[in-house]
Motif scaffolding. Structure first.
Motif, PDB file in Angstrom:
ATOM      1  N   ARG A   1       6.158  13.981 -53.997  1.00  0.00           N
ATOM      2  CA  ARG A   1       5.815  14.151 -52.580  1.00  0.00           C
ATOM      3  C   ARG A   1       6.285  13.002 -51.713  1.00  0.00           C
ATOM      4  NH1 ARG A   1       0.645  14.678 -50.177  1.00  0.00           N
ATOM      5  NH2 ARG A   1       0.009  13.016 -51.599  1.00  0.00           N
ATOM      6  N   GLN A   2       6.806  11.916 -52.298  1.00  0.00           N
ATOM      7  CA  GLN A   2       7.220  10.769 -51.513  1.00  0.00           C
ATOM      8  C   GLN A   2       8.333  11.172 -50.557  1.00  0.00           C
ATOM      9  OE1 GLN A   2       5.714   7.777 -51.662  1.00  0.00           O
ATOM     10  NE2 GLN A   2       6.974   7.105 -49.952  1.00  0.00           N
ATOM     11  N   GLY A   3       8.036  11.126 -49.258  1.00  0.00           N
ATOM     12  CA  GLY A   3       8.994  11.558 -48.260  1.00  0.00           C
ATOM     13  C   GLY A   3       8.961  13.041 -47.969  1.00  0.00           C
ATOM     14  N   PHE A   4       8.144  13.804 -48.705  1.00  0.00           N
ATOM     15  CA  PHE A   4       8.044  15.251 -48.500  1.00  0.00           C
ATOM     16  C   PHE A   4       6.659  15.655 -47.987  1.00  0.00           C
ATOM     17  CE2 PHE A   4      11.271  14.860 -51.904  1.00  0.00           C
ATOM     18  CZ  PHE A   4      12.329  15.486 -51.267  1.00  0.00           C
ATOM     19  N   GLU A   5       5.956  14.717 -47.374  1.00  0.00           N
ATOM     20  CA  GLU A   5       4.581  14.987 -46.977  1.00  0.00           C
ATOM     21  C   GLU A   5       4.469  16.128 -45.975  1.00  0.00           C
ATOM     22  OE1 GLU A   5       4.929  10.706 -48.262  1.00  0.00           O
ATOM     23  OE2 GLU A   5       6.044  12.041 -46.924  1.00  0.00           O
ATOM     24  N   TYR A   6       5.475  16.342 -45.164  1.00  0.00           N
ATOM     25  CA  TYR A   6       5.383  17.395 -44.152  1.00  0.00           C
ATOM     26  C   TYR A   6       6.078  18.690 -44.568  1.00  0.00           C
ATOM     27  CZ  TYR A   6      10.225  16.912 -42.526  1.00  0.00           C
ATOM     28  OH  TYR A   6      11.606  16.909 -42.442  1.00  0.00           O
ATOM     29  N   GLN A   7       6.707  18.701 -45.739  1.00  0.00           N
ATOM     30  CA  GLN A   7       7.361  19.927 -46.189  1.00  0.00           C
ATOM     31  C   GLN A   7       6.314  20.955 -46.597  1.00  0.00           C
ATOM     32  OE1 GLN A   7      10.445  19.966 -45.703  1.00  0.00           O
ATOM     33  NE2 GLN A   7      11.249  17.914 -45.900  1.00  0.00           N
ATOM     34  N   SER A   8       6.691  22.218 -46.525  1.00  0.00           N
ATOM     35  CA  SER A   8       5.755  23.287 -46.881  1.00  0.00           C
ATOM     36  C   SER A   8       5.944  23.664 -48.352  1.00  0.00           C
ATOM     37  CB  SER A   8       5.925  24.483 -45.942  1.00  0.00           C
ATOM     38  OG  SER A   8       7.283  24.913 -45.884  1.00  0.00           O
ATOM     39  N   TRP A   9       6.717  24.706 -48.664  1.00  0.00           N
ATOM     40  CA  TRP A   9       6.767  25.152 -50.055  1.00  0.00           C
ATOM     41  C   TRP A   9       7.932  24.565 -50.857  1.00  0.00           C
ATOM     42  CZ3 TRP A   9      10.785  27.904 -52.280  1.00  0.00           C
ATOM     43  CH2 TRP A   9      11.707  28.493 -51.410  1.00  0.00           C
ATOM     44  N   LEU A  10       8.945  23.993 -50.181  1.00  0.00           N
ATOM     45  CA  LEU A  10      10.116  23.497 -50.900  1.00  0.00           C
ATOM     46  C   LEU A  10      10.587  22.171 -50.315  1.00  0.00           C
ATOM     47  CD1 LEU A  10      12.507  24.014 -52.940  1.00  0.00           C
ATOM     48  CD2 LEU A  10      13.745  24.989 -50.987  1.00  0.00           C
TER      49      LEU A  10
ATOM     50  N   TYR B   1       9.618  23.503 -43.538  1.00  0.00           N
ATOM     51  CA  TYR B   1       8.555  22.877 -42.760  1.00  0.00           C
ATOM     52  C   TYR B   1       8.217  23.777 -41.575  1.00  0.00           C
ATOM     53  CZ  TYR B   1      12.491  21.478 -39.776  1.00  0.00           C
ATOM     54  OH  TYR B   1      13.613  21.489 -38.980  1.00  0.00           O
ATOM     55  N   THR B   2       7.278  23.356 -40.757  1.00  0.00           N
ATOM     56  CA  THR B   2       6.932  24.107 -39.553  1.00  0.00           C
ATOM     57  C   THR B   2       7.091  23.230 -38.326  1.00  0.00           C
ATOM     58  OG1 THR B   2       4.584  23.549 -39.794  1.00  0.00           O
ATOM     59  CG2 THR B   2       5.322  25.658 -40.725  1.00  0.00           C
ATOM     60  N   LEU B   3       7.513  23.844 -37.232  1.00  0.00           N
ATOM     61  CA  LEU B   3       7.640  23.181 -35.938  1.00  0.00           C
ATOM     62  C   LEU B   3       6.507  23.644 -35.027  1.00  0.00           C
ATOM     63  CD1 LEU B   3      11.483  23.501 -35.336  1.00  0.00           C
ATOM     64  CD2 LEU B   3      10.213  21.380 -35.686  1.00  0.00           C
ATOM     65  N   LEU B   4       5.959  22.725 -34.266  1.00  0.00           N
ATOM     66  CA  LEU B   4       4.873  23.044 -33.344  1.00  0.00           C
ATOM     67  C   LEU B   4       5.435  23.256 -31.943  1.00  0.00           C
ATOM     68  CD1 LEU B   4       1.783  23.308 -32.985  1.00  0.00           C
ATOM     69  CD2 LEU B   4       1.771  20.859 -32.396  1.00  0.00           C
ATOM     70  N   HIS B   5       5.181  24.439 -31.371  1.00  0.00           N
ATOM     71  CA  HIS B   5       5.600  24.746 -30.006  1.00  0.00           C
ATOM     72  C   HIS B   5       4.595  24.199 -29.004  1.00  0.00           C
ATOM     73  CE1 HIS B   5       9.050  27.683 -30.387  1.00  0.00           C
ATOM     74  NE2 HIS B   5       8.703  27.500 -31.653  1.00  0.00           N
ATOM     75  N   PRO B   6       5.027  23.983 -27.748  1.00  0.00           N
ATOM     76  CA  PRO B   6       4.103  23.479 -26.727  1.00  0.00           C
ATOM     77  C   PRO B   6       2.866  24.345 -26.534  1.00  0.00           C
ATOM     78  CG  PRO B   6       6.361  23.284 -25.954  1.00  0.00           C
ATOM     79  CD  PRO B   6       6.405  24.057 -27.247  1.00  0.00           C
ATOM     80  N   ASP B   7       2.968  25.664 -26.780  1.00  0.00           N
ATOM     81  CA  ASP B   7       1.800  26.540 -26.600  1.00  0.00           C
ATOM     82  C   ASP B   7       0.876  26.531 -27.821  1.00  0.00           C
ATOM     83  OD1 ASP B   7       3.168  28.004 -28.492  1.00  0.00           O
ATOM     84  OD2 ASP B   7       3.555  29.734 -27.201  1.00  0.00           O
ATOM     85  N   GLY B   8       1.216  25.759 -28.849  1.00  0.00           N
ATOM     86  CA  GLY B   8       0.335  25.621 -30.000  1.00  0.00           C
ATOM     87  C   GLY B   8       0.722  26.426 -31.223  1.00  0.00           C
ATOM     88  N   HIS B   9       1.635  27.389 -31.097  1.00  0.00           N
ATOM     89  CA  HIS B   9       1.978  28.175 -32.278  1.00  0.00           C
ATOM     90  C   HIS B   9       3.052  27.452 -33.098  1.00  0.00           C
ATOM     91  CE1 HIS B   9       5.662  29.715 -30.226  1.00  0.00           C
ATOM     92  NE2 HIS B   9       6.056  30.029 -31.447  1.00  0.00           N
ATOM     93  N   GLU B  10       3.068  27.731 -34.397  1.00  0.00           N
ATOM     94  CA  GLU B  10       4.006  27.089 -35.306  1.00  0.00           C
ATOM     95  C   GLU B  10       5.135  28.031 -35.671  1.00  0.00           C
ATOM     96  OE1 GLU B  10       1.755  25.581 -38.630  1.00  0.00           O
ATOM     97  OE2 GLU B  10       1.378  23.696 -37.590  1.00  0.00           O
ATOM     98  N   GLU B  11       6.296  27.453 -35.941  1.00  0.00           N
ATOM     99  CA  GLU B  11       7.475  28.230 -36.302  1.00  0.00           C
ATOM    100  C   GLU B  11       8.083  27.655 -37.577  1.00  0.00           C
ATOM    101  OE1 GLU B  11      11.432  30.114 -34.160  1.00  0.00           O
ATOM    102  OE2 GLU B  11      10.631  28.215 -33.405  1.00  0.00           O
ATOM    103  N   ALA B  12       8.443  28.541 -38.490  1.00  0.00           N
ATOM    104  CA  ALA B  12       9.015  28.109 -39.766  1.00  0.00           C
ATOM    105  C   ALA B  12      10.441  27.614 -39.579  1.00  0.00           C
ATOM    106  CB  ALA B  12       8.998  29.278 -40.753  1.00  0.00           C
ATOM    107  N   ALA B  13      10.835  26.664 -40.412  1.00  0.00           N
ATOM    108  CA  ALA B  13      12.186  26.114 -40.353  1.00  0.00           C
ATOM    109  C   ALA B  13      12.544  25.528 -41.709  1.00  0.00           C
ATOM    110  CB  ALA B  13      12.286  25.047 -39.269  1.00  0.00           C
ATOM    111  N   VAL B  14      13.833  25.310 -41.907  1.00  0.00           N
ATOM    112  CA  VAL B  14      14.322  24.655 -43.116  1.00  0.00           C
ATOM    113  C   VAL B  14      15.575  23.878 -42.723  1.00  0.00           C
ATOM    114  CG1 VAL B  14      15.592  26.744 -43.788  1.00  0.00           C
ATOM    115  CG2 VAL B  14      15.146  24.978 -45.482  1.00  0.00           C
TER     116      VAL B  14
END
Length: 370
Positions: free
Chosen positions: A259-268, A287-300
């Protein structure tokens, strides 16, 4: 306060001189071009942003990484970027929030950290990479890993090793097959690969995760045998799909608890290494990105660091430098530059071609070796 010695730079900062400076520029260009050929469009964020905004972008950003200045215009605190990924996330969730997904973005440029680490004594680095925003599925992960491998190949990196990790493995198991008294404590013990600590914490059932690390085929077999409740079935299927897609382009290892350096990663999460290069040359994951309206979006995505490549001597090309005497035909010199030569024009009769690093001298209309 004593005067700073001429040429002295702060700890962790350095000058890149010829030919390393040219190699760094050439490598960055090759990597960006290779990424762009997969449809990733380049963005160019500013060197500094408001501190609070930069810190809020990704969970991996830590305040101690930031070098701060006070903006004389707004009187607010600015931070020099220690990582470009956070800025690309801001662009994706604000300026390009209405663009069709998946959104493919590329980037490259310098980053500056407030302090160095043992593994990376440099505080200023050149970072390049790509982010695929809007999906973190297996197909998206495979595409991003392939793009990273293409970028490394374009930079001349050989014998690549891809190390895969499963950052959320403890949460998945603790929520179903192997409950533990303290999930975070178990994660920290696994980070340290502490078998005795697992037993003391009542989490000795997690010990096979430590011993499973290694070459992909052996690691997957061990994880399949360990996963009695099939809690990791989908994760292991995904890893097998990635291994199949990569084929023989890289040696693949698996360390399920890294996990060193991967603390914010999700499944991979994944790290990239190359022959003759010290330490990691890149890393990435979902990982996920946080939008200004509060919802999260998946990304890699992934990031590569140019400096280890330069230090290993990559990016250098054979120099063809032709000395152009004072009485030479300048139109011939122009033609030579079009053909790829570097011309060094004489300024005085005393100029020495060899001392100026030339390999040839223009005689008549043809370069002649020195």
């Amino acid at each position: 306060m004593p005067a700073t010695a001429p040429g002295l730079l702060p700890e962790g900062l350095r000058d890149r001189l010829p030919p390393e400076a040219e190699a760094a520029s050439r490598l960055l260009h090759r990597i960006i071009v290779a990424i762009g050929r997969h449809g990733y469009e380049r963005v160019l964020p500013p060197l500094a942003e408001f501190e609070d905004g930069l810190l809020s972008r990704l969970k991996s950003m830590r305040s101690q990484d930031l070098l701060r200045i006070v903006d004389p215009v707004s009187q607010r605190t600015l931070a020099l970027r220690p990582d470009l990924t956070a800025q690309v996330g801001r662009i994706a969730t604000t300026r390009l929030a209405k663009r069709a997904r998946p959104l493919r973005l590329a980037y490259g440029g310098p980053v500056l950290k407030s302090r160095a680490t043992q593994l990376r004594p440099e505080r200023e680095l050149i970072q390049a990479g790509a982010e695929l925003v809007g999906s973190d599925g297996v197909a998206a992960a495979i595409e991003v890993i392939r793009v990273a491998l293409d970028a490394l190949a374009a930079a001349g990196v050989t014998d690549v090793t891809l190390d895969l990790t499963l950052p959320d493995v403890v949460e998945m198991l603790a929520g179903s097959a192997l409950p533990v008294p303290d999930v975070e404590a178990t994660r920290l013990i696994l980070d340290a690969k502490d078998a005795g600590g697992l037993a003391a914490a009542g989490a000795d059932a997690y010990l096979p995760l430590v011993t499973a690390a290694g070459p992909a085929d052996r690691a997957l077999a061990a994880l399949r045998a360990f996963d009695a409740g099939d809690a990791l079935d989908s994760r292991l299927d995904a890893i097998e799909a990635i291994i199949s897609a990569v084929g023989d382009r890289a040696a693949i290892t698996v360390d399920p608890t890294e996990r060193q350096g991967f603390e914010y990663q999700s499944w991979l999460g994944f790290s990239l290494f190359g022959q003759g290069l010290s330490g990691e040359v890149g890393r990435g994951g979902t990982y996920t990105l946080l939008h200004p309206d509060g919802h999260e979006e998946a990304a890699v995505g992934f990031s590569l660091y140019i400096d280890p490549l330069v230090d290993a001597g990559l990016g250098r090309v054979e120099s063809r430098r032709v000395f152009v005497p004072l009485d030479a035909d300048r139109r011939v010199a122009e033609t030579l530059r079009v053909e790829g030569w570097t011309t060094i024009a004489a300024l005085t009769e005393a100029d020495d071609p060899a001392a100026l690093g030339c390999t040839h001298r223009l005689t008549g209309r043809e370069p002649q070796p020195l």
